[in-house]
Design a protein around this motif. Structure first.
Motif, PDB file in Angstrom:
ATOM      1  N   ALA A 157       0.930  -1.252  -0.176  1.00 36.72           N
ATOM      2  CA  ALA A 157       0.000  -0.083  -0.031  1.00 36.72           C
ATOM      3  C   ALA A 157       0.692   1.289  -0.084  1.00 36.72           C
ATOM      4  CB  ALA A 157      -1.005  -0.135   1.190  1.00 36.72           C
ATOM      5  N   MET A 158       1.989   1.185   0.786  1.00 38.94           N
ATOM      6  CA  MET A 158       3.000   2.589   0.615  1.00 38.94           C
ATOM      7  C   MET A 158       3.710   2.602  -0.379  1.00 38.94           C
ATOM      8  SD  MET A 158       4.568   2.703   4.637  1.00 38.94           S
ATOM      9  CE  MET A 158       4.480   1.003   5.395  1.00 38.94           C
ATOM     10  N   ARG A 159       4.009   1.489  -1.181  1.00 36.68           N
ATOM     11  CA  ARG A 159       4.551   1.676  -2.237  1.00 36.68           C
ATOM     12  C   ARG A 159       3.694   2.235  -3.276  1.00 36.68           C
ATOM     13  NH1 ARG A 159       8.775  -2.907  -4.203  1.00 36.68           N
ATOM     14  NH2 ARG A 159       9.393  -1.011  -5.535  1.00 36.68           N
ATOM     15  N   THR A 185       9.122   6.013  -1.164  1.00 37.17           N
ATOM     16  CA  THR A 185      10.351   5.580  -1.662  1.00 37.17           C
ATOM     17  C   THR A 185      10.593   4.315  -0.635  1.00 37.17           C
ATOM     18  OG1 THR A 185      11.523   6.964  -0.098  1.00 37.17           O
ATOM     19  CG2 THR A 185      11.089   7.738  -2.392  1.00 37.17           C
ATOM     20  N   LEU A 186      11.368   3.402  -1.100  1.00 36.12           N
ATOM     21  CA  LEU A 186      11.940   2.298  -0.083  1.00 36.12           C
ATOM     22  C   LEU A 186      12.522   2.791   1.155  1.00 36.12           C
ATOM     23  CD1 LEU A 186      13.475   0.168  -2.959  1.00 36.12           C
ATOM     24  CD2 LEU A 186      11.118  -0.120  -1.871  1.00 36.12           C
ATOM     25  N   GLN A 187      13.175   4.091   1.225  1.00 39.38           N
ATOM     26  CA  GLN A 187      13.705   3.980   2.424  1.00 39.38           C
ATOM     27  C   GLN A 187      12.995   4.837   3.293  1.00 39.38           C
ATOM     28  OE1 GLN A 187      17.338   4.367   3.372  1.00 39.38           O
ATOM     29  NE2 GLN A 187      16.148   4.900   5.320  1.00 39.38           N
ATOM     30  N   SER A 188      11.770   5.489   2.591  1.00 35.25           N
ATOM     31  CA  SER A 188      10.856   6.326   3.601  1.00 35.25           C
ATOM     32  C   SER A 188       9.898   5.112   4.122  1.00 35.25           C
ATOM     33  CB  SER A 188       9.843   7.059   2.724  1.00 35.25           C
ATOM     34  OG  SER A 188       9.142   6.742   1.672  1.00 35.25           O
ATOM     35  N   TYR A 190      15.609  -1.690   6.072  1.00 39.09           N
ATOM     36  CA  TYR A 190      16.437  -1.109   4.980  1.00 39.09           C
ATOM     37  C   TYR A 190      15.617  -1.142   3.627  1.00 39.09           C
ATOM     38  CZ  TYR A 190      20.032  -1.432   8.568  1.00 39.09           C
ATOM     39  OH  TYR A 190      20.538  -1.648   9.853  1.00 39.09           O
ATOM     40  N   PRO A 191      16.189  -0.336   2.726  1.00 39.78           N
ATOM     41  CA  PRO A 191      15.521  -0.318   1.486  1.00 39.78           C
ATOM     42  C   PRO A 191      15.448  -1.554   0.941  1.00 39.78           C
ATOM     43  CG  PRO A 191      16.720   1.864   1.786  1.00 39.78           C
ATOM     44  CD  PRO A 191      16.853   0.994   2.962  1.00 39.78           C
ATOM     45  N   THR A 192      16.705  -2.273   0.881  1.00 37.25           N
ATOM     46  CA  THR A 192      16.715  -3.534   0.074  1.00 37.25           C
ATOM     47  C   THR A 192      15.782  -4.691   0.967  1.00 37.25           C
ATOM     48  OG1 THR A 192      18.619  -4.143   1.601  1.00 37.25           O
ATOM     49  CG2 THR A 192      18.883  -3.316  -0.551  1.00 37.25           C
ATOM     50  N   SER A 193      15.521  -4.482   2.318  1.00 38.64           N
ATOM     51  CA  SER A 193      14.709  -5.355   2.988  1.00 38.64           C
ATOM     52  C   SER A 193      13.438  -5.270   2.632  1.00 38.64           C
ATOM     53  CB  SER A 193      14.883  -5.353   4.496  1.00 38.64           C
ATOM     54  OG  SER A 193      14.805  -4.282   5.093  1.00 38.64           O
TER      55      SER A 193
END
Length: 173
Positions: A136-138, A143-146, A165-168
């Motif tokens: 839902a956030m995406r 962003t992945l960071q936020s 983290y952005p990757t996780s």
């Protein structure tokens, strides 16, 4: 002299856990069904086993129990060390061949899965509600960071603990 024909079709020779092989080995171990001649005659060496370890164990068992093994496809009576060596080398080739076939099958299945849209890899350990929250956030364009920052602020731990983290986040979505 009793002769037993045991057919073991349709089973992989990668394992000795097959009814026909187990029955033959049990008959040889008992010795009661054979009138003095105790021999396991196999049509093809690679149909007995495709495992060097299993084959070596069969040869040791044959020696210990006093029976012999003959592979008709090779014309080898494995009662001497030299003949056992030759059969062992051929068994290594059979084991290698089985592994190559397995690798080819695995690669072909991966292609089929990709064509069907199935992503190979482990099943996500992220709870469904967290994965839905991330999705839902995406969808809102975060962003992945936020997203990672929001999950960390909310006290939602990633599956393996620690921080997001952005990757996780990317792996979890």
């Amino acid at each position: 002299m009793d002769v037993h024909y045991i057919v073991d079709h349709g089973k992989s020779a990668r394992s000795l856990r097959r009814d026909g092989v187990q029955r033959a080995l049990a008959l040889l171990a008992s010795g009661e069904y054979f009138g003095g001649v105790r021999t396991l005659v196999i049509a093809k060496l690679d149909r007995l086993s495709r495992s060097v370890v299993d084959f070596g164990n069969i040869l040791r068992t044959a020696t210990r129990q006093g029976w012999s093994l003959i592979a008709l496809d090779l014309g080898i009576d494995m009662t001497t060390a030299t003949r056992q060596l030759v059969a062992g080398i051929l068994m290594q080739v059979a084991e290698w061949e089985a592994k190559i076939i397995g690798e080819g099958t695995k690669a072909a299945l991966a292609v089929v899965k990709r064509e069907r849209g199935i992503v190979p890899g482990p099943v996500s350990a992220v709870p469904a509600e967290v994965a839905d929250q991330i999705a839902a956030m995406r969808a809102k364009g975060l962003t992945l960071q936020s997203i990672a920052d929001d999950l960390n602020s909310a006290g939602i731990a990633p599956p393996k603990g620690g921080r997001w983290y952005p990757t996780s986040v990317r792996r979890a979505a």
